[in-house]
Design a protein around this motif. Structure first.
Motif, PDB file in Angstrom:
ATOM      1  N   UNK A  71      14.548  -8.058  14.007  1.00 36.09           N
ATOM      2  CA  UNK A  71      13.584  -8.137  15.111  1.00 36.09           C
ATOM      3  C   UNK A  71      12.175  -7.805  14.628  1.00 36.09           C
ATOM      4  N   UNK A  72      12.052  -6.815  13.736  1.00 37.39           N
ATOM      5  CA  UNK A  72      10.741  -6.474  13.183  1.00 37.39           C
ATOM      6  C   UNK A  72      10.211  -7.618  12.326  1.00 37.39           C
ATOM      7  N   UNK A  73      11.081  -8.250  11.549  1.00 37.80           N
ATOM      8  CA  UNK A  73      10.657  -9.378  10.730  1.00 37.80           C
ATOM      9  C   UNK A  73      10.189 -10.548  11.594  1.00 37.80           C
ATOM     10  N   UNK A  74      10.879 -10.786  12.688  1.00 40.16           N
ATOM     11  CA  UNK A  74      10.494 -11.881  13.588  1.00 40.16           C
ATOM     12  C   UNK A  74       9.140 -11.605  14.216  1.00 40.16           C
ATOM     13  N   UNK A  75       8.917 -10.385  14.683  1.00 41.75           N
ATOM     14  CA  UNK A  75       7.624 -10.074  15.312  1.00 41.75           C
ATOM     15  C   UNK A  75       6.492 -10.155  14.289  1.00 41.75           C
ATOM     16  N   UNK A  76       6.735  -9.692  13.052  1.00 40.33           N
ATOM     17  CA  UNK A  76       5.714  -9.794  12.008  1.00 40.33           C
ATOM     18  C   UNK A  76       5.422 -11.258  11.689  1.00 40.33           C
ATOM     19  N   UNK A  77       6.455 -12.089  11.637  1.00 33.17           N
ATOM     20  CA  UNK A  77       6.260 -13.502  11.343  1.00 33.17           C
ATOM     21  C   UNK A  77       5.511 -14.194  12.473  1.00 33.17           C
ATOM     22  N   UNK A  78       5.789 -13.826  13.730  1.00 29.12           N
ATOM     23  CA  UNK A  78       5.056 -14.397  14.863  1.00 29.12           C
ATOM     24  C   UNK A  78       3.576 -14.041  14.799  1.00 29.12           C
ATOM     25  N   UNK A  79       3.268 -12.797  14.413  1.00 27.38           N
ATOM     26  CA  UNK A  79       1.865 -12.399  14.261  1.00 27.38           C
ATOM     27  C   UNK A  79       1.192 -13.192  13.142  1.00 27.38           C
ATOM     28  N   UNK A  80       1.894 -13.350  12.017  1.00 26.53           N
ATOM     29  CA  UNK A  80       1.341 -14.134  10.915  1.00 26.53           C
ATOM     30  C   UNK A  80       1.113 -15.578  11.339  1.00 26.53           C
ATOM     31  N   UNK A  81       2.070 -16.148  12.058  1.00 36.08           N
ATOM     32  CA  UNK A  81       1.933 -17.530  12.525  1.00 36.08           C
ATOM     33  C   UNK A  81       0.748 -17.683  13.474  1.00 36.08           C
ATOM     34  N   UNK A  82       0.545 -16.714  14.355  1.00 31.42           N
ATOM     35  CA  UNK A  82      -0.578 -16.781  15.288  1.00 31.42           C
ATOM     36  C   UNK A  82      -1.903 -16.699  14.546  1.00 31.42           C
TER      37      UNK A  82
END
Length: 94
Positions: A33-44
């Motif tokens: 879940x932490x990896x997904x949220x970090x990846x979403x921030x990077x994508x944004x």
């Protein structure tokens, strides 16, 4: 009846162990879940940067004002007949 209770408690303990520390347990879930949220921030952040680049490309394709601004700021070019003044701040501050 006592053996049935012990068997059920052992089964419950085994299930709890797998839930907390086993493969695909809660620890791995929180890490994913932490990896997904970090990846979403990077994508944004990358999407915002791409949008800025697309706007710059559109400006460069449509008008000469953006080309002139880019030449003045990045290359230090000036028009014929213009005078260029550079103001430097003093190093000594009172």
């Amino acid at each position: 009846m006592r053996t049935l209770t012990l068997i059920l408690l052992a089964l419950l303990g085994t299930l709890q162990y797998h839930l907390w520390w086993g493969k695909n347990g809660l620890g791995e879930y929180h890490e994913a879940a932490a990896n997904v949220s970090r990846q979403l921030e990077d994508n944004q952040r990358l999407a915002d940067r791409n949008a800025l680049l697309y706007r710059d490309i559109e400006d460069l394709n449509n008008g000469l004002a953006a080309v002139e601004e880019l030449a003045r700021n990045d290359l230090g070019m000036i028009k014929p007949g213009e005078t260029f003044y550079r103001l430097l701040l003093s190093q000594d501050k009172p």
